[in-house]
Design a protein around this motif. Structure first.
Motif, PDB file in Angstrom:
ATOM      1  N   UNK A 160       0.991  -1.187   0.213  1.00  0.00           N
ATOM      2  CA  UNK A 160      -0.062  -0.088  -0.199  1.00  0.00           C
ATOM      3  C   UNK A 160       0.727   1.140   0.099  1.00  0.00           C
ATOM      4  N   UNK A 161       2.009   1.292   0.708  1.00  0.00           N
ATOM      5  CA  UNK A 161       2.840   2.233   0.991  1.00  0.00           C
ATOM      6  C   UNK A 161       3.377   2.628  -0.657  1.00  0.00           C
ATOM      7  N   UNK A 162       3.757   1.555  -1.402  1.00  0.00           N
ATOM      8  CA  UNK A 162       4.262   1.861  -2.645  1.00  0.00           C
ATOM      9  C   UNK A 162       3.417   2.818  -3.488  1.00  0.00           C
ATOM     10  N   UNK A 163       2.161   2.988  -3.150  1.00  0.00           N
ATOM     11  CA  UNK A 163       1.358   3.482  -4.122  1.00  0.00           C
ATOM     12  C   UNK A 163       1.694   5.186  -4.264  1.00  0.00           C
ATOM     13  N   UNK A 164       2.482   5.533  -3.133  1.00  0.00           N
ATOM     14  CA  UNK A 164       3.080   6.871  -2.937  1.00  0.00           C
ATOM     15  C   UNK A 164       4.227   7.233  -3.962  1.00  0.00           C
ATOM     16  N   UNK A 165       4.825   5.992  -4.375  1.00  0.00           N
ATOM     17  CA  UNK A 165       6.025   6.266  -5.258  1.00  0.00           C
ATOM     18  C   UNK A 165       6.205   5.511  -6.178  1.00  0.00           C
ATOM     19  N   UNK A 166       5.468   4.647  -6.407  1.00  0.00           N
ATOM     20  CA  UNK A 166       5.611   3.929  -7.594  1.00  0.00           C
ATOM     21  C   UNK A 166       5.402   4.567  -9.224  1.00  0.00           C
ATOM     22  N   UNK A 167       4.855   5.512  -9.058  1.00  0.00           N
ATOM     23  CA  UNK A 167       4.687   6.268 -10.368  1.00  0.00           C
ATOM     24  C   UNK A 167       5.996   6.830 -10.919  1.00  0.00           C
ATOM     25  N   UNK A 168       6.916   7.165 -10.016  1.00  0.00           N
ATOM     26  CA  UNK A 168       7.927   8.046 -10.405  1.00  0.00           C
ATOM     27  C   UNK A 168       9.309   6.925 -10.589  1.00  0.00           C
ATOM     28  N   UNK A 169       9.104   5.758  -9.814  1.00  0.00           N
ATOM     29  CA  UNK A 169      10.149   4.710 -10.084  1.00  0.00           C
ATOM     30  C   UNK A 169      11.386   5.075  -9.941  1.00  0.00           C
ATOM     31  N   UNK A 170      12.264   4.047 -10.663  1.00  0.00           N
ATOM     32  CA  UNK A 170      13.877   4.508 -10.231  1.00  0.00           C
ATOM     33  C   UNK A 170      13.948   5.703 -11.371  1.00  0.00           C
ATOM     34  N   UNK A 171      14.584   6.601 -10.675  1.00  0.00           N
ATOM     35  CA  UNK A 171      14.807   7.816 -11.302  1.00  0.00           C
ATOM     36  C   UNK A 171      13.847   8.528 -12.618  1.00  0.00           C
ATOM     37  N   UNK A 172      12.708   8.544 -12.036  1.00  0.00           N
ATOM     38  CA  UNK A 172      11.423   9.008 -12.836  1.00  0.00           C
ATOM     39  C   UNK A 172      11.494   8.306 -14.389  1.00  0.00           C
ATOM     40  N   UNK A 173      12.002   6.907 -14.344  1.00  0.00           N
ATOM     41  CA  UNK A 173      11.833   6.329 -15.629  1.00  0.00           C
ATOM     42  C   UNK A 173      10.179   6.233 -16.124  1.00  0.00           C
ATOM     43  N   UNK A 174       9.266   5.709 -15.305  1.00  0.00           N
ATOM     44  CA  UNK A 174       7.939   5.515 -15.748  1.00  0.00           C
ATOM     45  C   UNK A 174       7.482   6.818 -16.269  1.00  0.00           C
ATOM     46  N   UNK A 175       7.749   8.032 -15.828  1.00  0.00           N
ATOM     47  CA  UNK A 175       7.014   9.372 -16.285  1.00  0.00           C
ATOM     48  C   UNK A 175       7.896   9.590 -17.550  1.00  0.00           C
ATOM     49  N   UNK A 176       9.103   9.568 -17.500  1.00  0.00           N
ATOM     50  CA  UNK A 176       9.912   9.677 -19.003  1.00  0.00           C
ATOM     51  C   UNK A 176       9.257   8.969 -20.006  1.00  0.00           C
ATOM     52  N   UNK A 177       9.246   7.675 -19.894  1.00  0.00           N
ATOM     53  CA  UNK A 177       8.723   6.813 -20.887  1.00  0.00           C
ATOM     54  C   UNK A 177       7.330   7.078 -21.388  1.00  0.00           C
ATOM     55  N   UNK A 178       6.441   7.159 -20.216  1.00  0.00           N
ATOM     56  CA  UNK A 178       4.943   7.513 -20.657  1.00  0.00           C
ATOM     57  C   UNK A 178       4.899   9.074 -21.389  1.00  0.00           C
TER      58      UNK A 178
END
Length: 539
Positions: A160-178
């Motif tokens: 549940x706690x990971x819901x606060x951080x998982x969007x940005x992942x390691x060095x922001x890769x999920x957002x950059x790829x999106x």
């Protein structure tokens, strides 16, 4: 060359319902049928292959190679990273460092509601920012068990706690790829993420406390809950707006951990909460040097991974760099550039690459391996033989979760290469102006299928952007919604569940963890859907 088929029944809804059968079965297998994850994943893979071959007319050779490609990626890099992370944790325990770690956590607070905020929320977010790939769940869940939390509760809290951080992942890769896949800029995504995700992140600390101790616990700890929620979410928004996504899961967790430690020096809850049967808190106070040495495995890991992420290091590992030979890219026979993806999933028809990338030096798992080596060599109480023994124990305990991850990845790659996952997205996109209401559901499905926010954005960010243009709403909003919906699925993704089960010693009981976390994932998804729809009426 084989072209994907997205509507084999000539009716998008019926095609989507058929494509959803394997995923629906897997969810029911873990929640209703209570099958072991390994068994459920094996049956689901069989269903996925049957659906790909019979309904979507995928050639047998390509379906088999897609499954093997998924297994390969489950082994490397994911399995490698998880195994190394658990080995690092076991080395820390075996060396005697954990007694001091536990004592240092107790000096911050012996109240276990506060310890969850420190470990699962703040430290877990930091590990997500520097490593990702299940490392925060594996390490933090194991830490909570050592602190006296029941295994299922420890796993659930970390998921549940990971819901606060998982969007940005390691060095922001999920957002950059999106942003890349959706054809928008990260600066355009930032306000949308702030409007939806940062608002939910604000309340995650309160949710964690309520899971532990209900409304009474929240009333007793509200000052620290408000402090951490506002500081963490606010600093995430500030870093995202000013600096971009790369450090969103690095700077805010560090600030929050420091603020929590300082705040607990001047404030105490009126009642100390301890889990039933939790070990008594030692009154012993350790010197600063001993505490720093005890925590050394984790900040050694942090330093090495951050060094690994430096542009100069990445340049050395890139094509033409001095260490380029350490990056192997193996084409999957019969699959690489042999499956064609078509519009509207892609901007134009193109062949899908199928390269198994093995970074021998640059992988996050190698950084963790170096952390293990440094920790072993600097620990006076741990020999090389004992350290190697802990690796063998980790392999013995994790082979089932790792096998489950490989099978889940096989399901994901069969779905991706056969086009069944795209069929689901396209059917949902048929809802017209109501699409923003279910836009996060596509992201949720993407992560539930693939286990990765990055892979979800590769799969569906372009579809979200195209649909936004068709219905006249913000492309950035729907690409952000795809990411946010995916984060809510990380709470229950089979990959995350398998990692958590392996970390807390509940291999074979994945269904219990799934049942404990599913309601939180769905509640967060409903919030994301309603808020996205509301914003679509304004932007």
């Amino acid at each position: 060359m084989w072209q994907q088929l997205y509507d084999p029944l000539n009716q998008p809804i019926w095609s989507a319902l058929a494509a959803a059968i394997p995923m629906v079965f897997f969810l029911l297998a873990l929640t209703v049928l209570r099958l072991k994850a390994l068994t459920a994943a094996a049956i689901t893979l069989g269903l996925s292959l049957v659906m790909a071959l019979w309904l979507f007319h995928m050639p047998l050779s390509k379906a088999v190679m897609a499954a093997l490609y998924g297994v390969a990626n489950g082994l490397w890099p994911i399995g490698y990273i998880v195994l190394m992370a658990v080995w690092l944790y076991r080395v820390a325990v075996k060396s005697g460092k954990f007694e001091i770690i536990r004592g240092s956590i107790a000096t911050v607070s012996e109240d276990q509601r506060i310890q969850v905020l420190l470990i699962a929320f703040c430290f877990g977010a930091f590990l997500e920012g520097v490593a990702g790939f299940g490392v925060p769940i594996a390490i933090c869940a194991a830490l909570l068990v050592e602190l006296g939390f029941k295994p299922i509760r420890a796993a659930m809290l970390c998921l549940v706690a990971n819901a606060a951080a998982g969007a940005y992942g390691a060095i922001g890769i999920p957002i950059i790829v999106g942003a890349q896949q959706g054809g928008v800029t990260t600066s355009a995504l930032a306000p949308m993420l702030m409007a939806i995700l940062q608002l939910s992140t604000l309340f995650i600390p309160a949710l964690l406390v309520m899971i532990l101790d209900g409304w009474r616990g929240l009333r007793q700890t509200w000052p620290v809950v408000v402090l951490i929620g506002v500081l963490f979410s606010g600093s995430q928004a500030l870093v995202l707006w000013l600096l971009g996504p790369e450090l969103v899961d690095v700077v805010p967790p560090l600030l929050s951990m420091g603020a929590l430690a300082l705040f607990m020096r001047v404030w105490r809850p009126e009642r100390v909460y301890r889990e039933p049967d939790a070990p008594a808190v030692s009154a012993k106070r350790w010197p600063l040097k001993a505490v720093l040495l005890a925590w050394s495995p984790f900040y050694i890991l942090t330093v090495i991974i951050m060094v690994w992420s430096l542009p100069a290091i990445r340049a050395v590992l890139a094509t033409g760099g001095a260490l380029a030979a350490t990056v192997l890219q193996l084409p999957i026979p019969g699959l690489h550039l042999q499956v064609q993806e078509l519009p509207p999933i892609a901007m134009a028809p193109h062949a899908l690459p199928a390269l198994w990338k093995i970074e021998l030096v640059g992988a996050a798992g190698t950084a963790i391996l170096l952390s293990v080596i440094v920790t072993t060599l600097t620990s006076k109480t741990l020999s090389l033989r004992q350290s190697a023994g802990q690796l063998m124990v980790a392999v013995r305990d994790l082979w089932r979760p790792l096998a489950t991850i490989c099978l889940v990845m096989a399901v994901a790659y069969v779905a991706n290469f056969s086009g069944t996952s795209s069929t689901l997205g396209l059917a949902l996109a048929e809802t017209g102006r109501a699409f923003p209401l279910i836009s996060p559901v596509i992201g949720w499905l993407g992560v539930f299928i693939t286990g990765s926010v990055v892979n979800n954005n590769v799969l569906f960010a372009h579809l979200q952007a195209v649909t936004a243009g068709q219905i006249g709403t913000s492309q950035a909003l729907l690409v952000a919604a795809n990411t946010i919906g995916g984060v809510m699925a990380k709470v229950v993704s089979p990959q995350s569940i398998a990692i958590a089960a392996g970390a807390v010693g509940l291999v074979g009981q994945e269904s219990a963890i799934m049942r404990a976390t599913l309601r939180f994932s769905l509640a967060l998804l409903v919030y994301a859907c309603l808020w996205t729809f509301g914003l679509s009426l304004l932007v």
